[in-house]
Design an enzyme around this catalytic site. Structure first.
Site, PDB file in Angstrom:
ATOM      1  N   SER A 104      40.074  39.934  52.315  1.00  0.00           N
ATOM      2  CA  SER A 104      39.043  39.996  51.284  1.00  0.00           C
ATOM      3  C   SER A 104      37.878  40.894  51.670  1.00  0.00           C
ATOM      4  O   SER A 104      37.126  41.348  50.803  1.00  0.00           O
ATOM      5  CB  SER A 104      38.527  38.586  50.964  1.00  0.00           C
ATOM      6  OG  SER A 104      38.096  37.927  52.137  1.00  0.00           O
ATOM      7  N   HIS A 152      31.469  37.034  52.791  1.00  0.00           N
ATOM      8  CA  HIS A 152      31.650  38.231  51.979  1.00  0.00           C
ATOM      9  C   HIS A 152      30.301  38.867  51.678  1.00  0.00           C
ATOM     10  O   HIS A 152      29.259  38.346  52.074  1.00  0.00           O
ATOM     11  CB  HIS A 152      32.403  37.869  50.688  1.00  0.00           C
ATOM     12  CG  HIS A 152      33.738  37.266  50.942  1.00  0.00           C
ATOM     13  ND1 HIS A 152      33.967  35.906  50.852  1.00  0.00           N
ATOM     14  CD2 HIS A 152      34.906  37.814  51.320  1.00  0.00           C
ATOM     15  CE1 HIS A 152      35.235  35.649  51.153  1.00  0.00           C
ATOM     16  NE2 HIS A 152      35.818  36.789  51.453  1.00  0.00           N
ATOM     17  N   ASP A 188      28.613  31.184  50.469  1.00  0.00           N
ATOM     18  CA  ASP A 188      29.402  32.280  51.006  1.00  0.00           C
ATOM     19  C   ASP A 188      28.509  33.203  51.830  1.00  0.00           C
ATOM     20  O   ASP A 188      27.756  34.013  51.285  1.00  0.00           O
ATOM     21  CB  ASP A 188      30.069  33.054  49.874  1.00  0.00           C
ATOM     22  CG  ASP A 188      31.030  34.126  50.368  1.00  0.00           C
ATOM     23  OD1 ASP A 188      31.078  34.379  51.594  1.00  0.00           O
ATOM     24  OD2 ASP A 188      31.738  34.730  49.534  1.00  0.00           O
TER      25      ASP A 188
END
Length: 347
Positions: A101, A328, A325
């Site tokens: 990712s 990311h 998060d």
């Protein structure tokens, strides 16, 4: 020697030093982040390629200063990303990101940078299995993503999911069809429990319930490196390897011991010193790259990204206010700088 003659003697040496410095610059090495009102390089709301987990603006992030920072290497200048120039250089060519990712983060950033560079640019999107492709029709440029978190094969068998440490046969034929390849693997090797994506590990036809994770990671990297050395023609395909992308779940790393994550962080760590050493995995990646016969360029994004504890989605990611998060990155944001470095390495 007269002063004029001394200058004539000195000038070529200075020019040579400047040229060599630019050619040998480690863009992601020593440097600092600076506020720059001309950033970001595009309006994320107008970019059609950003998935929800990275779209911090659309998800309601209220601050915007995190979009305004430019990375300045200490030893050289980083040329501003020029999307039209990039498309012209890649006319008729294909570039593929291969990884997890974090590769998808950079892939979508590059699509936004290119899409915003040419008004009303025409494009088509398609997907085959794990491979996503965007074709910019006016330049016949293809930008691809192969979601492949280990690079080596993972097979569904009668005994379960088997991670094969000494094979890349499943996806390698798709990689060979591209002019530029940017590989990445690290994050998934150390997941355990429910997040672990395999049931068994295979090496040299032997099946193991598990192996030491660092050993497995290094063995998988060496398998990939052996494939590059055997299969890649450097006159046809240029290969990059994306370094480790740091996460920010521990405030002591940026001098805030009480912070348990990146929530409410709105600016980088300023200056040129970060409180934590580079992750060991980066050294492991570099050690494998150093043994390779074919040229592979490290896209060295680890050090510069360590300073950007403000660049993550935090609660403005895929799971909204219920998630956190700090792994990311928001798009627009830090991955745009990764692509500026990629652009500078190419030109």
């Amino acid at each position: 020697m007269s002063f004029f003659n001394f200058l004539l003697f000195l000038l070529p040496l200075l020019l040579l030093r400047e040229t060599n410095g630019a050619l040998n610059c480690n863009y992601g090495g020593e440097g600092s982040w600076f506020y720059d009102q001309s950033y970001p390089l595009y309006d994320s709301i107008k970019c059609p390629f950003i998935e929800r987990e990275y779209h911090c603006v659309r998800n309601g992030r209220p601050d915007s200063d995190y979009l305004k920072y430019r990375w300045q290497p200490a030893a050289c200048d980083l040329k501003r990303f020029d999307g039209r120039d990039f498309l012209e250089r890649f006319r008729g060519k294909s570039i593929m990101f291969v990884g997890d990712s974090l590769s998808r983060d950079e892939y979508q950033s590059l699509l936004c940078l290119l899409h915003s560079s040419v008004p009303e640019i025409r494009y088509i999107q398609n997907r085959t299995g794990d491979i996503s492709i965007v074709t910019f029709l006016d330049f016949e440029v293809q930008v691809k993503l192969d979601r492949n978190v280990f690079l080596v094969d993972i097979l569904n068998t009668t005994i379960g999911r088997v991670l094969v440490l000494d094979s890349v046969k499943a996806k390698a034929p798709f990689w060979l069809k591209n002019d530029f390849l940017i590989f990445n693997t690290f994050q998934w090797w150390y997941y355990k429990g429910a997040k672990q994506p395999w049931d068994y590990v295979q090496l040299e036809n032997k099946i193991y319930k598990d192996l030491d994770r660092t050993f497995a990671f290094m063995r998988g990297l060496k398998t990939w490196a052996s494939w590059v050395d055997a299969a890649i023609d450097p006159s046809r395909t240029r290969v990059f390897f994306q370094g480790v992308s740091p996460s920010h779940y521990n405030g002591s790393q940026w001098f805030r011991p009480g912070a348990k994550n990146c929530a409410e962080e709105t600016e980088p760590v300023f200056g040129s010193h970060y409180n934590v050493a580079l992750p060991p995995a980066l050294g492991q990646q570099k050690s494998v790259l150093a043994t390779m016969k074919k040229p592979v360029t490290l896209l060295d994004i680890t050090h510069l990204s360590q300073f950007r504890k403000d660049g993550h989605p935090s609660i403005y990611g895929e799971n909204g206010r219920s998630g956190m998060d700090c792994l990311h990155w928001c798009i627009a944001g830090v991955p745009d700088i990764w692509n500026e470095i990629l652009y500078n390495l190419i030109i």
